[in-house]
Design a protein around this motif. Structure first.
Motif, PDB file in Angstrom:
ATOM      1  N   SER A 147     -53.333 -95.837 -98.478  1.00  0.00           N
ATOM      2  CA  SER A 147     -54.220 -94.674 -98.449  1.00  0.00           C
ATOM      3  C   SER A 147     -55.675 -95.095 -98.646  1.00  0.00           C
ATOM      4  O   SER A 147     -56.577 -94.614 -97.944  1.00  0.00           O
ATOM      5  CB  SER A 147     -53.807 -93.682 -99.533  1.00  0.00           C
ATOM      6  OG  SER A 147     -54.726 -92.636 -99.630  1.00  0.00           O
ATOM      7  N   LEU A 148     -55.918 -95.994 -99.594  1.00  0.00           N
ATOM      8  CA  LEU A 148     -57.272 -96.493 -99.824  1.00  0.00           C
ATOM      9  C   LEU A 148     -57.814 -97.227 -98.597  1.00  0.00           C
ATOM     10  O   LEU A 148     -58.974 -97.042 -98.210  1.00  0.00           O
ATOM     11  CB  LEU A 148     -57.300 -97.422-101.039  1.00  0.00           C
ATOM     12  CG  LEU A 148     -57.148 -96.755-102.405  1.00  0.00           C
ATOM     13  CD1 LEU A 148     -56.967 -97.810-103.491  1.00  0.00           C
ATOM     14  CD2 LEU A 148     -58.345 -95.880-102.690  1.00  0.00           C
ATOM     15  N   ASP A 149     -56.972 -98.037 -97.973  1.00  0.00           N
ATOM     16  CA  ASP A 149     -57.392 -98.761 -96.774  1.00  0.00           C
ATOM     17  C   ASP A 149     -57.793 -97.801 -95.658  1.00  0.00           C
ATOM     18  O   ASP A 149     -58.793 -98.016 -94.968  1.00  0.00           O
ATOM     19  CB  ASP A 149     -56.287 -99.702 -96.289  1.00  0.00           C
ATOM     20  CG  ASP A 149     -56.111-100.925 -97.174  1.00  0.00           C
ATOM     21  OD1 ASP A 149     -57.022-101.217 -97.980  1.00  0.00           O
ATOM     22  OD2 ASP A 149     -55.056-101.587 -97.063  1.00  0.00           O
ATOM     23  N   LYS A 150     -57.020 -96.739 -95.481  1.00  0.00           N
ATOM     24  CA  LYS A 150     -57.336 -95.748 -94.456  1.00  0.00           C
ATOM     25  C   LYS A 150     -58.652 -95.043 -94.757  1.00  0.00           C
ATOM     26  O   LYS A 150     -59.468 -94.810 -93.863  1.00  0.00           O
ATOM     27  CB  LYS A 150     -56.203 -94.718 -94.326  1.00  0.00           C
ATOM     28  CG  LYS A 150     -54.976 -95.260 -93.635  1.00  0.00           C
ATOM     29  CD  LYS A 150     -53.882 -94.202 -93.548  1.00  0.00           C
ATOM     30  CE  LYS A 150     -52.635 -94.793 -92.915  1.00  0.00           C
ATOM     31  NZ  LYS A 150     -51.531 -93.820 -92.863  1.00  0.00           N
ATOM     32  N   ARG A 151     -58.861 -94.693 -96.027  1.00  0.00           N
ATOM     33  CA  ARG A 151     -60.116 -94.032 -96.418  1.00  0.00           C
ATOM     34  C   ARG A 151     -61.310 -94.959 -96.225  1.00  0.00           C
ATOM     35  O   ARG A 151     -62.376 -94.537 -95.767  1.00  0.00           O
ATOM     36  CB  ARG A 151     -60.019 -93.547 -97.859  1.00  0.00           C
ATOM     37  CG  ARG A 151     -59.066 -92.349 -98.007  1.00  0.00           C
ATOM     38  CD  ARG A 151     -58.793 -91.953 -99.429  1.00  0.00           C
ATOM     39  NE  ARG A 151     -60.007 -91.685-100.191  1.00  0.00           N
ATOM     40  CZ  ARG A 151     -60.047 -91.648-101.522  1.00  0.00           C
ATOM     41  NH1 ARG A 151     -58.953 -91.859-102.230  1.00  0.00           N
ATOM     42  NH2 ARG A 151     -61.172 -91.406-102.149  1.00  0.00           N
ATOM     43  N   ILE A 152     -61.129 -96.222 -96.588  1.00  0.00           N
ATOM     44  CA  ILE A 152     -62.194 -97.218 -96.416  1.00  0.00           C
ATOM     45  C   ILE A 152     -62.552 -97.342 -94.936  1.00  0.00           C
ATOM     46  O   ILE A 152     -63.726 -97.309 -94.554  1.00  0.00           O
ATOM     47  CB  ILE A 152     -61.769 -98.583 -96.997  1.00  0.00           C
ATOM     48  CG1 ILE A 152     -61.732 -98.519 -98.525  1.00  0.00           C
ATOM     49  CG2 ILE A 152     -62.691 -99.705 -96.509  1.00  0.00           C
ATOM     50  CD1 ILE A 152     -61.079 -99.715 -99.177  1.00  0.00           C
TER      51      ILE A 152
END
Length: 90
Positions: A17-22
């Motif tokens: 999820s963090l990777d997608k947001r980044i």
């Protein structure tokens, strides 16, 4: 770096999820940067059109700065600019 083998499913999902947001934010920044650059270029053209006298002043200042930081004489520089620099050792 954390080894993904040792992560729980919840931790893997959180990282994903963090990777997608980044990635989403990075893409937005790239798009906004391109928009900013285009607007800046358009503004510069409009300012040059509106204030043509500033263009010649900018040229004068740029040439003076280059001359003042150069080890060449003004006569050498003028000769170069006028194409009469064949006898000058550059």
């Amino acid at each position: 770096m954390i080894s993904e083998k040792n992560l729980t499913d919840a931790e893997k999902k959180r990282i994903e999820s963090l990777d997608k947001r980044i990635e989403k934010i990075q893409n937005k920044i790239i798009a906004k940067r391109k928009e900013y650059d285009a607007m800046t270029e358009e503004l510069q053209k409009l300012l040059e059109e509106r204030y043509p006298e500033k263009k010649s002043e900018k040229i004068k200042n740029t040439l003076y700065e280059a001359y003042s930081h150069s080890d060449r004489s003004l006569d050498d520089i003028l000769a170069f600019m006028e194409g009469r620099d064949d006898d000058i050792d550059w």
